[in-house]
Design a protein around this motif. Structure first.
Motif, mmCIF file in Angstrom:
data_model
loop_
_atom_site.group_PDB
_atom_site.id
_atom_site.type_symbol
_atom_site.label_atom_id
_atom_site.label_comp_id
_atom_site.label_asym_id
_atom_site.label_seq_id
_atom_site.Cartn_x
_atom_site.Cartn_y
_atom_site.Cartn_z
ATOM 1 N N PRO A 180 -3.005 -11.303 -3.183
ATOM 2 C CA PRO A 180 -1.335 -11.189 -3.186
ATOM 3 C C PRO A 180 -0.287 -11.138 -1.114
ATOM 4 N N GLY A 181 -1.970 -10.963 -0.561
ATOM 5 C CA GLY A 181 -0.890 -10.932 0.462
ATOM 6 C C GLY A 181 -0.929 -12.221 1.064
ATOM 7 N N GLY A 235 -8.514 -2.122 -1.462
ATOM 8 C CA GLY A 235 -8.023 -2.050 -0.606
ATOM 9 C C GLY A 235 -6.413 -2.731 -0.648
ATOM 10 N N VAL A 236 -5.940 -3.009 -1.643
ATOM 11 C CA VAL A 236 -4.500 -3.847 -1.659
ATOM 12 C C VAL A 236 -4.106 -3.339 -2.771
ATOM 13 N N GLU A 242 9.504 0.667 0.752
ATOM 14 C CA GLU A 242 9.381 1.904 1.956
ATOM 15 C C GLU A 242 8.604 2.840 1.914
ATOM 16 N N CYS A 243 8.077 2.948 1.048
ATOM 17 C CA CYS A 243 6.239 3.699 0.507
ATOM 18 C C CYS A 243 6.192 4.261 2.378
ATOM 19 N N SER A 244 5.447 4.524 1.992
ATOM 20 C CA SER A 244 4.156 5.483 2.412
ATOM 21 C C SER A 244 3.081 6.396 1.776
ATOM 22 N N PRO A 245 1.743 6.354 2.369
ATOM 23 C CA PRO A 245 0.781 5.442 2.479
ATOM 24 C C PRO A 245 0.714 3.912 2.095
ATOM 25 N N LYS A 246 0.741 3.044 2.239
ATOM 26 C CA LYS A 246 0.959 1.853 1.379
ATOM 27 C C LYS A 246 -0.890 1.308 1.412
ATOM 28 N N PRO A 247 -1.557 0.562 0.303
ATOM 29 C CA PRO A 247 -1.314 0.605 -0.601
ATOM 30 C C PRO A 247 -0.482 1.315 -1.460
ATOM 31 N N SER A 248 -1.693 1.936 -2.176
ATOM 32 C CA SER A 248 -1.696 3.325 -2.542
ATOM 33 C C SER A 248 -0.573 4.277 -3.129
#
Length: 500
Positions: A95-96, A176-177, A490-496
């Motif tokens: 994904p990254g 974790g992703v 722009e959300c937090s916390p990532k990735p959830s």
């Protein structure tokens, strides 16, 4: 009278003499074994539509992908070039991933676009996402895209539903992703994807594309790389519980039903006689999943290996009234689809080295394949080792052998990951017509005929490797978590927090 027409004349009747250029529909299954389809001998697979294609089209017995894992195999399919040239190695994109299929590589869609073709892809891309989606299909010649941009296990799935009414997906998948997104063109439409409704969304998208193209009298190319039958298997209400093979069989049946639906659409809009339909798969079965992983039939090992089970695939070419039904034992590959489509459409080939051969004569006239050899690279190719194996005619030579985690759990000690890399000098040579299971290496001593075969294989290998220039490895560019697709960037916390 019609039965007496030669395939050449029929081709003229439906294509050359027609003002309409042909359409192309390319189905690409995922982690599908040589022995998984009913038309390839599986006793309990429910694949009526693929069986119909095989009965009415040309079924291949000696057809190969170019890599025993996903991303490199897909790169070769779309470019007609071994993955080593484009740099899609080692392994697969995540994904990254920073890299992707280089934008200077030419895809099938890109050679068709100048001829006025409408182009669309639906399903599993797995050739990179990149910064701001720079490697998505819409940047590689496709007008439209709907799908998951990588493998659907590359995100947490332990709390997702894979079968109705609420049967959770088997296993954890990658953790974790971000959860896997559904992307429409360049935008995230849903995250996480709803597996129960996914195939319905794909059918609707593909059906609309076909109907719109036909209404506009525009030739089209539809590329449908399915997620089926990759782990974790899933299926909606129309397919769940329908097969005798459990989750794997239900997933396969769902994809088969999709093929049937799209065949019906082609017939309904009146373009079935002007459409080449090709079905094959990206690599062999993931045997480590046991009954959930697929079946390589009589072939040795599976996914991750350069044995036959890892890279020999089912393949069917269907063109109603044009391709004469039958079975071919000619050697062919996913590499050959690019130049074949280009020739049939009258498209100009890119000014690069192509590794594919035009199959027009084979498909339409039951002629000989132009392909004399097939090269086998491992999941992590390098210039020093070169080819792991090479098939020339009916003979295959293994210069290196190695097992793979993907092919664990089988009783064959050569298949799992604990079967470490072995160099063979002289190479192991097999007669694949007499021994498709690669069990009995041919002796060289007191066999001048096999010694001559080895000499020819060595010559072909040297000639091929002299032309091979490895591209910059795209997967070795690494991973940046900030590139993972997120519907709320722009959300937090990532990735959830990536949920919409």
């Amino acid at each position: 009278m019609a039965n007496l027409l030669s395939s050449t004349f029929v081709f003229c009747l439906f294509y050359i003499c027609s003002a309409s250029p042909p359409n192309f529909v390319l189905f690409f299954a995922d982690d599908l074994g040589f022995g998984d389809l009913g038309c390839y001998g599986h006793p309990s697979s429910l694949t009526p539509h693929l069986d119909r294609l095989a009965a009415g089209g040309l079924r291949f017995t000696d057809f190969y992908c170019t890599s025993p894992v996903c991303s490199p195999s897909r790169a070769s399919l779309l470019t007609g070039r071994y993955q080593t040239r484009s740099g899609v190695f080692p392994g697969v994109f995540y994904p990254g991933s920073i890299g992707g299929l280089p934008l200077n590589e030419t895809t099938i869609a890109e050679v068709l676009k100048p001829l006025g073709y409408a182009t669309a892809t639906v399903g599993k891309w797995h050739l990179g996402y990149g910064a701001n989606g720079k490697f998505l299909p819409t940047k590689q010649g496709f007008d439209q895209y709907l799908g998951i941009p990588y493998s659907h296990d590359q995100g947490p799935c332990h709390n997702l539903t894979c079968f109705p009414p609420d049967i959770k997906c088997f296993g954890l998948c990658d953790i974790g992703v971000v959860t896997v997104p559904l992307v429409h063109n360049d935008n995230i439409k849903q995250q996480p994807v709803n597996f129960l409704d996914l195939e319905r969304a794909y059918i609707d998208f593909a059906t609309d594309f076909i109907i719109t193209s036909a209404k506009n009298k525009q030739p089209f190319f539809l590329y449908y790389p399915s997620h089926h039958t990759h782990y974790p298997q899933y299926a909606g209400t129309g397919a769940a519980g329908r097969s005798l093979r459990g989750p794997f069989g239900d997933a396969l049946f769902e994809f088969d039903s999709t093929i049937g639906n799209l065949m019906a659409t082609l017939e309904k809009v009146g373009v079935i006689n002007n459409t080449l339909i090709f079905f094959t798969a990206d690599n062999g079965p993931e045997l480590m999943r046991m009954s959930r992983g697929g079946n390589s039939g009589p072939l040795k090992c599976g996914k991750g290996t350069t044995y036959e089970g890892g890279m020999r695939e089912p393949a069917i070419a269907y063109w109603q009234g044009v391709i004469e039904p039958g079975v071919t034992h000619e050697l062919a590959s996913t590499l050959d689809i690019f130049p074949t489509i280009a020739n049939l459409a009258g498209a100009k080939l890119p000014p690069v080295i192509l590794d594919g051969f035009d199959m027009t004569n084979l498909l339409l006239r039951k002629g000989k394949s132009q392909r004399e050899a097939m090269m086998f690279y491992p999941t992590d190719p390098n210039e020093k080792s070169g080819l792991f194996a090479l098939r020339w005619g009916k003979y295959k030579a293994h210069f290196y052998t190695r097992g793979a985690t993907h092919s664990a759990t089988t009783p064959d000690p050569d298949c799992p990951g604990i079967a470490v890399l072995k160099a063979h000098n002289p190479p192991l040579i097999f007669d694949l017509e007499a021994d498709p299971s690669e069990r009995y290496p041919l002796p060289l001593e007191e066999r001048p005929d096999i010694q001559a075969v080895l000499a020819q294989i060595e010559k072909v290998k040297a000639q091929f490797e002299a032309t091979m220039v490895f591209g910059e490895s795209q997967i070795s560019k690494g991973v940046n978590p900030n590139l993972e697709p997120c519907c709320s960037p722009e959300c937090s916390p990532k990735p959830s927090c990536c949920h919409c």
